[in-house]
Write an enzyme that holds these catalytic residues in place. Sequence first.
Site, short mmCIF file in Angstrom:
data_model
loop_
_atom_site.label_atom_id
_atom_site.label_comp_id
_atom_site.label_asym_id
_atom_site.label_seq_id
_atom_site.Cartn_x
_atom_site.Cartn_y
_atom_site.Cartn_z
N ASN A 81 4.35 1.60 -4.70
CA ASN A 81 3.51 1.50 -3.49
C ASN A 81 2.52 0.34 -3.51
OD1 ASN A 81 4.70 3.76 -2.16
ND2 ASN A 81 3.61 5.08 -3.59
N GLU B 108 -3.38 -2.10 -19.59
CA GLU B 108 -3.22 -1.24 -18.41
C GLU B 108 -4.32 -1.59 -17.40
OE1 GLU B 108 -2.52 3.06 -18.87
OE2 GLU B 108 -4.06 3.31 -17.33
O1 CA2 Z 1 -6.15 1.86 -8.69
C1 CA2 Z 1 -4.99 1.57 -9.01
O2 CA2 Z 1 -4.61 0.43 -9.24
C2 CA2 Z 1 -3.92 2.67 -9.05
O3 CA2 Z 1 -3.02 2.36 -10.10
C3 CA2 Z 1 -3.21 2.65 -7.70
C4 CA2 Z 1 -2.18 3.77 -7.55
C5 CA2 Z 1 -2.77 5.13 -7.90
O4 CA2 Z 1 -1.75 6.12 -7.87
C6 CA2 Z 1 -3.45 5.12 -9.26
O5 CA2 Z 1 -4.04 6.39 -9.48
C7 CA2 Z 1 -4.52 4.05 -9.33
C8 CA2 Z 1 -1.64 3.83 -6.12
C9 CA2 Z 1 -1.03 2.55 -5.63
C10 CA2 Z 1 -0.74 2.69 -4.17
O6 CA2 Z 1 -1.14 1.50 -3.54
C11 CA2 Z 1 -1.42 1.54 -2.20
C12 CA2 Z 1 -1.94 0.39 -1.68
C13 CA2 Z 1 -2.26 0.34 -0.35
C14 CA2 Z 1 -2.03 1.43 0.44
C15 CA2 Z 1 -1.50 2.58 -0.08
C16 CA2 Z 1 -1.17 2.64 -1.42
#
Ligand code: CA2
Length: 147
Positions: A10, A97
Amino acid sequence: MKLLLLNGPNLRLLGTREPGIYGRFTLADAEALARETAARLGAELDCFQSDVEGELVSKVGAARGVYDGIVINPAAYTHTSVALRDALAAAELPAVELHISNTHRREAFRHVSYTAPVCVAQLMGFGLTGYALAVEGLVALIQGGAR
Ligand code: CA2
């Protein structure tokens, strides 16, 4: 020095939704910043994003002998993936990470990382800047002999 930047599920949606959590930058912006930072430090950086756990596992598995280190934002797989953790451990390469948001300020299920214990460092909460900081930190760790 050759580095690999991996982004998980995502993250291709960056810049389109949830700006309050992830900011307004795109995945292309993050990859460009990471690549520029690597170049400034005399390193080369390849980028890969996938929503598919197995594709990320395969990329990590193929990294040994090709790359000197990995920056990885495993996204949701951070909190679920034994397969990615095992791949990172087997790669025997220094990995950082990276998270855009501070996961400790969010839901309890995001407070656990399966992958952090097999990485040399973890960086979170710096938004787009984190992509530059993670590359810079990884280069310094590799130059210092990190494994
Ligand atoms: O904060 C981060 O970089 C995360 O790895 C992002 C993940 C989340 O599941 C982790 O807990 C923290 C989610 C990525 C989804 O990215 C999106 C970006 C824009 C809109 C919706 C989702």
